[in-house]
Design a protein around this motif. Structure first.
Motif, PDB file in Angstrom:
ATOM      1  N   VAL A 180       0.661  -1.245  -0.095  1.00 16.09           N
ATOM      2  CA  VAL A 180       0.247  -0.041  -0.088  1.00 16.09           C
ATOM      3  C   VAL A 180       0.952   1.152   0.079  1.00 16.09           C
ATOM      4  O   VAL A 180       0.750   2.121  -0.838  1.00 16.09           O
ATOM      5  N   GLY A 181       1.922   1.186   0.835  1.00 15.67           N
ATOM      6  CA  GLY A 181       2.700   2.186   0.981  1.00 15.67           C
ATOM      7  C   GLY A 181       3.514   2.807  -0.355  1.00 15.67           C
ATOM      8  O   GLY A 181       3.497   3.669  -0.801  1.00 15.67           O
ATOM      9  N   LEU A 182       4.033   1.733  -1.023  1.00 11.84           N
ATOM     10  CA  LEU A 182       4.932   1.976  -2.050  1.00 11.84           C
ATOM     11  C   LEU A 182       3.947   2.333  -3.164  1.00 11.84           C
ATOM     12  O   LEU A 182       4.249   3.195  -4.220  1.00 11.84           O
ATOM     13  N   TYR A 184       1.157   3.895  -2.880  1.00 11.07           N
ATOM     14  CA  TYR A 184       1.075   5.499  -2.667  1.00 11.07           C
ATOM     15  C   TYR A 184       2.120   6.292  -3.069  1.00 11.07           C
ATOM     16  O   TYR A 184       1.724   7.584  -3.809  1.00 11.07           O
ATOM     17  N   GLY A 185       3.252   5.853  -2.848  1.00 10.93           N
ATOM     18  CA  GLY A 185       4.322   6.950  -3.375  1.00 10.93           C
ATOM     19  C   GLY A 185       4.343   6.732  -4.811  1.00 10.93           C
ATOM     20  O   GLY A 185       4.975   7.800  -5.502  1.00 10.93           O
TER      21      GLY A 185
END
Lengths: 500, 126
Positions: A180-182, A184-185
């Motif tokens: 999810v973090g990647l 979003y990045g």
């Protein structure tokens, strides 16, 4: 909030409310019982209303908190989501009634009911969310609820099973979070519909890497080869009612997330098979069915068959044609009902003969002929006997494999079907035909019999209806497949809503 | 500032993987703690580090007058921290109980749920 938008949140709101009330009245069964029943009936009612609305008016979407999509958290229901929410509602009510007859006092007092309702809320939430981070949160909600259900009985096997379940699932959820973090990045958004356009314009090794990470993480949740070890280690250690809802819904939420990701967020090319996933699906089918063949406890046999059956479902996704996806959706409906029902039947078998282990069972055909029929229906359906639901589910996927030119997949699907018959025959011979090795335990009370047999009979009836009268269900499954292959209408429903 | 944090995230993931390969359940859980921290830090870095001001609109104005930092990654991390805190607390208690019930935290000796075929089936006891 108009009624259609209210319908979208009710399948989550209702079980959350009943869970909160049940927690309050945990030690007052006189209040808790009607509250639990009312909650489950309302969940089923609202999910059926949602499906009816989606079938009539197309995809529904709304955002929470008044922020327009893609900034607010989107809640959306297409045919696929709505079907699964309804199946979840059916199981929720059936297993809830069964649990009332089956759960012992100790399990109830440590909070079986509130955990069960939170789990149902998590399942509905995961099916209805249109936001990747929100999906992660719903997975965590389910995880916490399953932790509670797993350790509600105390014993060495329970603790051992829980350790393995907890450890592997925590790694998987952390992997989801990293993905999810990647993502979003890379894209600056977490809304499924918004991601669809952004991942396509970004195509490259980074997007592919994130896609693989996320799909793998959800593959752990879906118990695919080679990441399924937590499932057969833990499902047989908890109470019958909890293991039935786990068996019916948990891995299927993981499979749902894979369908959503690979059709909406990282869409593949329709008509072209996703080869790595195809290989994983075939290996999952084979390892699951051989694992089952080597087991001697009913619930452990059934747990391995969950793994095997998920191979079929993911096969439908990997083939990526309209027929294959429709087959997979129909397979999901069939499998969830049948598998949960078999776990419930295993619980009744234990009540009638005092054991789950095949060697300690026997003589049930003579002593409980009704139970024999109620076992044969889901077992035959699991193995794929016509005219039961499993026959159509397998047939569709095998035809889809031939149409896609994947002859090997079709052969695997057929052979694994035969091996499934072997396992079901083994249970049948051991539990029903051979003479009982021990004196049977004292019979259950009339009340317990009524509460445990009724949901099993209803689920068996659903299996028969799905099999004998499949056209309407196939039509709905086909509609879901069309929506999955062409996400334009989903995206319009989500992003159009905010700009209007 | 991004580069050193990226290295740190990598180191944390490496250390987490190393610890999680241990047979000892407690070490595995420490690995999981590090994995969660690495994931949160990675969310923070991937969300974009910036020296811009926090996302607060001054009083009386209806829009901010300068470039603001994106508050969303921080909200995500906060949620993730809360969740992983609860899950880890549960997992640690479970490890204590495993030590108490099973007499070991060595996962190689934890065979109660899936005993070798010649032993008693665990379902018989449940």
């Amino acid at each position: 909030m108009n009624s259609a938008r209210l319908l979208l949140v009710l399948p989550v709101l209702v079980p959350l409310t009943s869970a909160a009330l049940l927690l309050l009245f945990r030690n007052r069964p006189a209040i808790a019982r009607p509250v639990a029943l009312a909650g489950l009936v309302a969940l089923l009612g609202s999910s059926v209303a949602l499906l009816a609305e989606v079938l009539q008016g197309g995809i529904l979407a709304t955002t929470l908190g008044g922020w327009p999509a893609p900034y607010g958290i989107t809640i959306a229901a297409d045919t696929f989501s709505a079907i699964l929410v309804v199946v979840g509602g059916v199981l929720g009510l059936s297993i809830g009634i069964y649990a009332r007859g089956d759960i012992d006092r100790e399990t109830r007092e440590v909070g079986f009911e509130p955990f069960y309702h939170v789990l149902l809320a998590g399942i509905s939430g995961a099916f209805l969310t249109g936001d990747l981070f929100n999906l992660y949160v719903w997975f965590e909600v389910m995880l916490i609820a399953t932790f509670g259900l797993l350790v509600s009985r105390r014993g060495r096997a329970q603790t051992d099973g829980a350790v393995k379940y907890v450890a592997l699932n925590l790694v998987a959820t952390t992997a989801i979070l990293v993905g999810v973090g990647l993502l979003y990045g890379l894209t600056g958004t977490l809304n499924f519909a918004d991601l669809h356009g952004k991942t396509r314009s970004l195509e490259g090794p980074l997007v592919d890497a994130v896609a693989v990470l996320l799909v793998t993480a959800f593959a752990v949740k879906a118990a695919l080869f080679p990441l399924f070890f937590w499932l057969p280690a833990s499902y047989h250690t908890t109470s019958v009612a909890a293991s039935a809802i786990f068996a019916g819904m948990l891995t299927k939420v993981g499979a749902y997330a894979m369908f959503r990701l690979l059709t909406l967020v990282f869409p593949a090319t329709p008509g072209t098979a996703i080869v790595p996933l195809l290989v994983v699906a075939l290996l999952t089918m084979v390892t699951g069915v051989f694992g089952a063949a080597s087991q001697t406890g009913i619930r452990r046999i059934l747990a391995f068959h969950i793994v095997s059956q998920l191979g079929y479902i993911v096969l439908g996704l990997a083939l990526y044609t309209r027929l294959a996806l429709a087959g997979a959706v129909y397979y999901l409906m069939h499998h969830i009902v049948v598998k949960a029902n078999l776990f419930l039947v295993a619980g009744i078998i234990r009540r009638e003969s005092g054991a789950f282990t095949l060697a300690d069972l026997g003589g049930l055909y003579r002593r409980a002929p009704l139970l024999a029929i109620l076992f044969l229906i889901p077992a035959g359906s699991l193995a794929g006997f016509p005219p039961l639901s499993g026959f159509w589910a397998k047939l569709l996927l095998i035809v889809a494999s031939f149409e896609a030119g994947e002859i090997v997949a079709a052969v695997f699907a057929l052979v694994v079907g035969f091996l499934t018959i072997y396992s079901m025959t083994k249970v049948w011979l051991a539990a029903f035909w051979k003479p009982a090795p021990h004196a049977p335990p004292p019979p259950s009370t009339q009340r317990v019999r009524l509460l445990t047999y009724t949901p099993v009979a209803v689920l068996a009836l659903i299996t028969v209806v799905l099999g004998v009268w499949p056209e309407p269900f196939l039509a709905v499954a086909d509609r879901a497949a069309v929506e999955l292959l062409d996400p334009t209408s989903y995206i319009e429903a989500v992003l159009g809503e905010g700009t209007r | 500032m991004t580069f050193p944090l990226v290295i740190l995230v990598g180191l944390l993931f490496g250390a987490a993987a190393y610890l999680m390969l241990e047979r000892n359940l407690v070490r595995f859980l420490f690995g999981l703690v590090l994995l969660g921290t690495a994931a949160n830090l990675m969310l923070f870095v991937a969300g974009g580090l910036t020296p811009a001001s926090p996302a607060i609109v001054p009083e009386g104005a209806d829009r901010p007058d300068e470039v603001l930092a994106n508050a969303l990654p921080q909200a995500l991390i906060l949620t993730a921290i809360v969740i992983s805190f609860a899950l880890l607390a549960f997992a640690l208690v479970l490890a204590v109980r495993a030590n108490h019930d099973l007499g070991t935290v060595d996962t190689d000796h934890m065979r109660d749920a899936e005993p070798p075929p010649d032993e008693r089936d665990p379902e018989a006891a449940s």
